[in-house]
Structures are given as structure tokens and as C-alpha cells.
Write a protein that holds these residues in place. Sequence first.
Motif, mmCIF file in Angstrom:
data_model
loop_
_atom_site.group_PDB
_atom_site.id
_atom_site.type_symbol
_atom_site.label_atom_id
_atom_site.label_comp_id
_atom_site.label_asym_id
_atom_site.label_seq_id
_atom_site.Cartn_x
_atom_site.Cartn_y
_atom_site.Cartn_z
ATOM 1 N N ILE A 8 0.725 -1.175 -0.009
ATOM 2 C CA ILE A 8 0.145 0.164 0.124
ATOM 3 C C ILE A 8 0.819 1.358 -0.090
ATOM 4 C CG2 ILE A 8 -1.718 1.337 1.177
ATOM 5 C CD1 ILE A 8 -2.659 -1.380 2.642
ATOM 6 N N LEU A 9 0.702 2.449 -0.664
ATOM 7 C CA LEU A 9 1.344 3.319 -1.002
ATOM 8 C C LEU A 9 0.750 4.559 -0.427
ATOM 9 C CD1 LEU A 9 3.860 5.077 -1.726
ATOM 10 C CD2 LEU A 9 2.781 5.556 -3.927
ATOM 11 N N ILE A 10 1.213 5.196 0.665
ATOM 12 C CA ILE A 10 0.573 6.440 1.285
ATOM 13 C C ILE A 10 1.452 7.584 0.797
ATOM 14 C CG2 ILE A 10 -0.249 7.349 3.515
ATOM 15 C CD1 ILE A 10 -1.660 4.763 2.876
ATOM 16 N N THR A 11 0.727 8.384 0.246
ATOM 17 C CA THR A 11 1.523 9.644 -0.357
ATOM 18 C C THR A 11 1.648 10.783 0.612
ATOM 19 O OG1 THR A 11 -0.336 10.491 -1.618
ATOM 20 C CG2 THR A 11 1.553 8.904 -2.756
ATOM 21 N N ASN A 12 0.596 10.741 1.652
ATOM 22 C CA ASN A 12 0.418 11.647 2.336
ATOM 23 C C ASN A 12 1.235 11.542 3.744
ATOM 24 O OD1 ASN A 12 -0.641 13.770 4.695
ATOM 25 N ND2 ASN A 12 -1.945 14.297 3.380
ATOM 26 N N GLU A 13 2.065 12.312 4.176
ATOM 27 C CA GLU A 13 2.991 11.913 5.349
ATOM 28 C C GLU A 13 2.467 12.076 6.700
ATOM 29 O OE1 GLU A 13 7.326 13.022 7.203
ATOM 30 O OE2 GLU A 13 6.785 14.153 5.033
ATOM 31 N N GLU A 14 1.432 13.025 6.689
ATOM 32 C CA GLU A 14 0.860 13.235 8.087
ATOM 33 C C GLU A 14 -0.391 11.954 8.050
ATOM 34 O OE1 GLU A 14 -2.422 16.596 10.060
ATOM 35 O OE2 GLU A 14 -1.131 16.977 8.282
ATOM 36 N N ASN A 15 -0.886 11.764 7.025
ATOM 37 C CA ASN A 15 -1.697 10.477 7.275
ATOM 38 C C ASN A 15 -1.054 9.023 7.540
ATOM 39 O OD1 ASN A 15 -3.905 12.037 6.850
ATOM 40 N ND2 ASN A 15 -4.395 11.399 4.801
ATOM 41 N N LEU A 16 0.180 9.062 6.984
ATOM 42 C CA LEU A 16 1.023 8.044 7.219
ATOM 43 C C LEU A 16 1.228 7.882 8.758
ATOM 44 C CD1 LEU A 16 2.582 5.401 6.098
ATOM 45 C CD2 LEU A 16 4.414 6.942 5.743
ATOM 46 N N ILE A 17 1.899 8.978 9.297
ATOM 47 C CA ILE A 17 2.065 9.040 10.630
ATOM 48 C C ILE A 17 0.941 8.529 11.723
ATOM 49 C CG2 ILE A 17 2.746 10.531 12.680
ATOM 50 C CD1 ILE A 17 4.314 12.069 10.451
ATOM 51 N N LYS A 18 -0.352 9.296 11.201
ATOM 52 C CA LYS A 18 -1.441 8.635 11.821
ATOM 53 C C LYS A 18 -1.842 7.316 11.832
ATOM 54 C CE LYS A 18 -3.567 13.236 11.734
ATOM 55 N NZ LYS A 18 -4.842 14.071 11.180
ATOM 56 N N LEU A 19 -1.512 6.575 10.745
ATOM 57 C CA LEU A 19 -1.847 5.278 10.158
ATOM 58 C C LEU A 19 -0.946 4.400 11.069
ATOM 59 C CD1 LEU A 19 -3.376 3.359 8.348
ATOM 60 C CD2 LEU A 19 -1.221 3.310 6.997
ATOM 61 N N LEU A 20 0.344 4.926 11.058
ATOM 62 C CA LEU A 20 1.202 3.867 11.886
ATOM 63 C C LEU A 20 1.138 4.031 13.335
ATOM 64 C CD1 LEU A 20 4.554 4.709 9.797
ATOM 65 C CD2 LEU A 20 3.116 2.749 9.687
ATOM 66 N N GLY A 21 0.672 5.030 13.952
ATOM 67 C CA GLY A 21 0.545 5.554 15.430
ATOM 68 C C GLY A 21 1.942 5.919 15.850
ATOM 69 N N ILE A 22 1.874 6.326 17.053
ATOM 70 C CA ILE A 22 2.941 6.718 17.957
ATOM 71 C C ILE A 22 3.945 5.413 18.203
ATOM 72 C CG2 ILE A 22 4.103 7.672 20.139
ATOM 73 C CD1 ILE A 22 1.161 9.269 20.251
ATOM 74 N N HIS A 23 5.134 5.756 17.765
ATOM 75 C CA HIS A 23 6.256 4.336 17.944
ATOM 76 C C HIS A 23 5.539 3.288 17.227
ATOM 77 C CE1 HIS A 23 8.396 6.881 20.310
ATOM 78 N NE2 HIS A 23 7.597 7.009 21.505
ATOM 79 N N ASP A 24 5.039 3.426 15.995
ATOM 80 C CA ASP A 24 4.335 2.333 15.170
ATOM 81 C C ASP A 24 3.502 1.468 15.976
ATOM 82 O OD1 ASP A 24 5.673 3.130 12.950
ATOM 83 O OD2 ASP A 24 7.200 1.672 13.186
ATOM 84 N N LYS A 25 2.795 1.966 17.062
ATOM 85 C CA LYS A 25 1.775 1.488 17.891
ATOM 86 C C LYS A 25 0.567 0.558 16.969
ATOM 87 C CE LYS A 25 -1.006 3.749 20.147
ATOM 88 N NZ LYS A 25 -1.522 5.002 21.375
ATOM 89 N N ASN A 26 0.076 1.213 16.212
ATOM 90 C CA ASN A 26 -0.952 0.758 15.300
ATOM 91 C C ASN A 26 -0.726 -0.462 14.704
ATOM 92 O OD1 ASN A 26 -2.743 2.615 16.395
ATOM 93 N ND2 ASN A 26 -2.579 3.815 14.454
ATOM 94 N N ILE A 27 0.734 -0.481 13.984
ATOM 95 C CA ILE A 27 0.967 -1.744 13.227
ATOM 96 C C ILE A 27 1.573 -2.713 14.237
ATOM 97 C CG2 ILE A 27 3.042 -2.393 11.729
ATOM 98 C CD1 ILE A 27 1.074 -0.348 10.588
ATOM 99 N N LYS A 28 2.046 -2.602 15.297
ATOM 100 C CA LYS A 28 2.279 -3.522 16.471
ATOM 101 C C LYS A 28 1.078 -4.128 16.772
ATOM 102 C CE LYS A 28 6.507 -1.096 18.057
ATOM 103 N NZ LYS A 28 7.224 -0.521 19.203
ATOM 104 N N ILE A 29 -0.188 -3.476 17.133
ATOM 105 C CA ILE A 29 -1.326 -4.023 17.234
ATOM 106 C C ILE A 29 -1.870 -5.053 16.308
ATOM 107 C CG2 ILE A 29 -3.734 -3.511 17.707
ATOM 108 C CD1 ILE A 29 -2.998 -0.965 19.002
ATOM 109 N N ILE A 30 -1.577 -4.600 15.085
ATOM 110 C CA ILE A 30 -2.129 -5.489 13.705
ATOM 111 C C ILE A 30 -1.311 -6.897 13.726
ATOM 112 C CG2 ILE A 30 -2.320 -5.464 11.573
ATOM 113 C CD1 ILE A 30 -2.975 -2.759 11.433
#
Length: 320
Positions: A8-30
Motif C-alpha cells: 500500500i502506498l501512502i503519499t500523504n506523510e501526515e496521514n501515514l504518521i497517523k496510520l502507523l501510530g506513535i512509535h508504530d503502535k497501530n502496526i504493532k497491534i495488527i
Amino acid sequence: MDLYEDNILITNEENLIKLLGIHDKNIKIIKNYLNVNILTRNGMIKVTGEKSKVEAVVKILKDMMNIIETDGELSDQKVVYLIEANKSNYNIDYSEILKEVIVTTASGRVIKAKTIGQKRYVDMINTRDITFGIGPAGTGKTYLAVAAAVNAFRKREVERIVLTRPAIEAGEKLGFLPGDLQDKVDPYLRPLYDALFDIMGAENYLKNVEKQLIEVAPLAYMRGRTLDSSFIILDEAQNTTNEQMKMFLTRLGYGSKAVITGDVTQIDLPEGKKSGLKTVSRILKNIEGIGFMYFNTTDVVRHKLVQDIIKAYEKYEGKK
């Protein structure tokens, strides 16, 4: 086992940061829930693992982006919900849920369904004359019913809003409190007041109360009445007896709609008294125009721990 990969390509950097979460928290949950490998570089998110799990994660990530683009933010609770919804095999586009505004509050905040269960509940309220919302605390049963009532009232689909609850003491005695009968029952009705205040604004609420267009009263006050052109909500219905439930349901007049909410795991009736909410589904299940929405822990929209607490109690009570 062959590994499957999708990107998946996310071109909006601000949205990418929100998607990943602080310290990649959201990705770690998944990753913790679905056991896949997720790498991010230059806006490209690469997901690797079993094909079914990769496809699930890609859908979850896209739904997360829809939430960010629609609401501007993404909570931990919504990330967990999307995962739980996927595990339950809900084949629905989550972005469609986010588009429909139920009502706008006096402060300008929009109220929308937050889960698939909530969306089905609101749709049921809109299409049925009587709707039962049954499930655990934190699923939005009462608040969404009040939101739907205010929306119908504003659109002049009904002339009045009537909110009621059985005045059953939840392990505490309030009879010694000072004041008249209304003062004594007000504590039981406080959640209904709070929802109306939040959605309508205190000034607008009080103005409509003075005009008798909004009524908040204990269930006993409903006896002997016929409520025409009204949106009626019976809250905490697990604390009604069979006789009280029948009495309430037969108050419905022309042009009226009723929503009955409750949690059958939190019954405060005296020992030996059967809950009208537990019985009513068996009596009315085949009547056209009546809908039953059963929420589960997936629909809890409070703190993540609330889901865990409810599950723990269900497990404990199941063993008993």
C-alpha cells in the motif's frame, strides 16, 4: 508455506504518521493479532505472510485510512475494532459506516455509527416501528437511540420525545433522599438527561421540556397513556417485569416509534421476578415491524479494557 506479499502506498506523510501510530503502535497491534510482517519505507507499506492474513491486513489498513481521511484521527479502539470485525468475517465496507451522519449536536459535532453493529441498529430504528437494542454496556444502545429520536424530532417526523426507565435500585437505596418523587427518581434518569443535553444543548432541551415536547419520566408514569406521534425510548429494560414490558409496548399510538434498550446480564429485579426483556424476544420474534439487534463485545466503543472486562465476566459466569 509460500509467503504472499501486498503493498500500500501512502503519499500523504501526515496521514501515514497517523496510520502507523506513535512509535508504530497501530502496526504493532495488527502484527500482534494477525501474525504478519509489516515493513514501511518511503510511504510504502509492505505486508508479508499467509495470503488470507495479508489480504485481511490490507483491508484493515485501507479502512484505517478511510477513518483518518473522514475523521482526521484514528483511535486505538477503532484499530482493535477493525481487527475484531475482520475476525468475525463482516463483509462490509467500513467507510460506508462513516459516511452516514445520524444527527449533529448543538455544538456542531456529528454523531455517526462507529461499528457495524451500531450501523445495523440505526438502520433498524429507521425502518421499524419497534426496535430492541440488547447487549453489554458501552455499545451505544441508549445514546444512539436518543440521537435517532432527536433527528426524528428535528425533521418533524414525530411531535414529542418520551424517555423512560424503570426506577429499580441497583443495589443502592435512594428512598431516604430529600425531595419529592421526581427528585428521588431523577438519579435513575440521569443518563437520559445527559444524552439529551449533549445532543440538543441545555437551553434547547429546557425550552422543549417547558413546552412538554420532551418528557423524561419513570416507567410507572406510562401506565394508562396512549402516545401518538412520539419517539419513545425505554432504557434499562432488563429491569422491567413481563407485566411492565407488556404495559409499555401497548402504549404505542399512531405515528409513533419505540426503542427498547437493555443488558440482560445486569438485572436488578428482586429475586423471583423474571425480566420482561429476556422474555419478550420469544414472544414477539415473528411479528413484522419489530426488530431485535443483539450487540456483542465487538461493538463496545468505550475503553479497550471494557471489552476485556465483559469477556472475563462472561467466561466466569459461564463456568458458574
